[in-house]
Design an enzyme around this catalytic site. Sequence first.
Site, PDB file in Angstrom:
ATOM      1  N   GLN A   1      -7.216 -80.305  -8.964  1.00 60.34           N
ATOM      2  CA  GLN A   1      -6.823 -79.681 -10.150  1.00 60.34           C
ATOM      3  C   GLN A   1      -5.912 -80.535 -11.023  1.00 60.34           C
ATOM      4  O   GLN A   1      -5.827 -80.540 -12.389  1.00 60.34           O
ATOM      5  CB  GLN A   1      -6.244 -78.256 -10.031  1.00 60.34           C
ATOM      6  CG  GLN A   1      -5.447 -77.648 -10.881  1.00 60.34           C
ATOM      7  CD  GLN A   1      -5.226 -75.934 -10.324  1.00 60.34           C
ATOM      8  OE1 GLN A   1      -5.996 -75.462 -10.602  1.00 60.34           O
ATOM      9  NE2 GLN A   1      -3.879 -75.945 -10.011  1.00 60.34           N
TER      10      GLN A   1
ATOM     11  N   HIS B   1       4.495 -71.814  -3.932  1.00 68.03           N
ATOM     12  CA  HIS B   1       5.248 -71.741  -5.018  1.00 68.03           C
ATOM     13  C   HIS B   1       6.446 -71.816  -5.269  1.00 68.03           C
ATOM     14  O   HIS B   1       6.936 -72.178  -6.436  1.00 68.03           O
ATOM     15  CB  HIS B   1       4.716 -70.246  -5.707  1.00 68.03           C
ATOM     16  CG  HIS B   1       3.208 -70.032  -5.658  1.00 68.03           C
ATOM     17  ND1 HIS B   1       2.363 -69.120  -5.014  1.00 68.03           N
ATOM     18  CD2 HIS B   1       2.180 -70.269  -6.400  1.00 68.03           C
ATOM     19  CE1 HIS B   1       1.484 -68.937  -5.210  1.00 68.03           C
ATOM     20  NE2 HIS B   1       1.125 -69.770  -6.150  1.00 68.03           N
TER      21      HIS B   1
ATOM     22  N   GLY C   1       0.821 -77.739  -7.659  1.00 66.67           N
ATOM     23  CA  GLY C   1       0.864 -78.147  -6.337  1.00 66.67           C
ATOM     24  C   GLY C   1      -0.150 -79.396  -5.830  1.00 66.67           C
ATOM     25  O   GLY C   1      -1.270 -79.130  -6.378  1.00 66.67           O
TER      26      GLY C   1
HETATM   27  O1  PAF Z   1      -3.380 -73.276  -9.353  1.00 62.42           O
HETATM   28  C1  PAF Z   1      -3.441 -72.262  -9.732  1.00 62.42           C
HETATM   29  O2  PAF Z   1      -2.788 -71.076  -9.194  1.00 62.42           O
HETATM   30  C2  PAF Z   1      -4.318 -71.911 -11.210  1.00 62.42           C
HETATM   31  O3  PAF Z   1      -5.307 -72.736 -10.936  1.00 62.42           O
HETATM   32  C3  PAF Z   1      -3.388 -72.274 -12.346  1.00 62.42           C
HETATM   33  C4  PAF Z   1      -2.841 -73.552 -12.630  1.00 62.42           C
HETATM   34  C5  PAF Z   1      -2.117 -71.297 -12.495  1.00 62.42           C
HETATM   35  C6  PAF Z   1      -4.316 -71.991 -13.612  1.00 62.42           C
HETATM   36  O4  PAF Z   1      -4.896 -70.559 -13.627  1.00 62.42           O
END
Ligand code: PAF
Length: 280
Positions: A155, A37, A149
Amino acid sequence: MFIFKTVKDITAHLEAQRAQGRLIAFVPTMGALHKGHLSLLQAAQQLPALTVCSIFVNPTQFNNATDLEKYPRTTEQDIALLTGAGCDVLFLPTEQEVYPDGKAVKEPYDLGYLETVLEGAYRPGHFQGVAQVVERLLQIVKPHKLYLGQKDFQQVAVLRRMIDTRQLAVQLESVPTTREPDGLAMSSRNRRLTESQRSVAGLIYQCLVSIQSKKGMQPFAVIQKECRELLIHKGFRPDYIELAVADTLELLPDYDPSRKMVALIAAYIGEIRLIDNLVL
Ligand code: PAF
């Protein structure tokens, strides 16, 4: 670092910043923050922009109630980490703030093929929830840039599609995966691994590296089988070990040197499901 818990408060703050011409770089998270993060935040900090992080464990993207319940929540530590890393604004909303009209997805997102393969096939409804929460957060934060990420490869593809179809004025940046010394991709779920599970978890990355290094030397099916057997031998339950076209995630039966490819693995160790990928 400013911390806002309501849409009203963060909106007032960001509007004032925007009025002064500041760009906004946004890093959405579900908390339990780690170096991965922080690498997203560092990427955001390369811009002359206000950095905004959000922490919200989004219930609509969990298709497994235990996973939601056990998802690590470490808000105090997260705040300390973000403060130390120089984040400007943290948005820490309640469910009511994010979903004032209820959690149901009003109009399902057309995610097409992406929703039918890999994570889409194994986690029904997951990407609807991801698209829903990210669209909502983008409406609130209205960033110029969104940082995600690359660990969650599919995603990123889903959110690119959502941004395109909804014609949202935000630029998406995908940031390379941060890894532990043994190759394990950093993930909030890693905290839930026992010591013995953790000691073998790096194997997923080793499998990805072997898929990469044997490109053009052996048929993919042979390496896929070897990886599956190795993972099972070490106590994993693989959901998939696949090769796909990086841009579309179209699954490939074998290496295709004319296309940019990505190898993707999802596997359970105990009750923890780990995913990872490597662009070849
Ligand atoms: O990748 C994540 O942590 C989650 O899927 C996100 C993008 C914050 C959406 O809740």
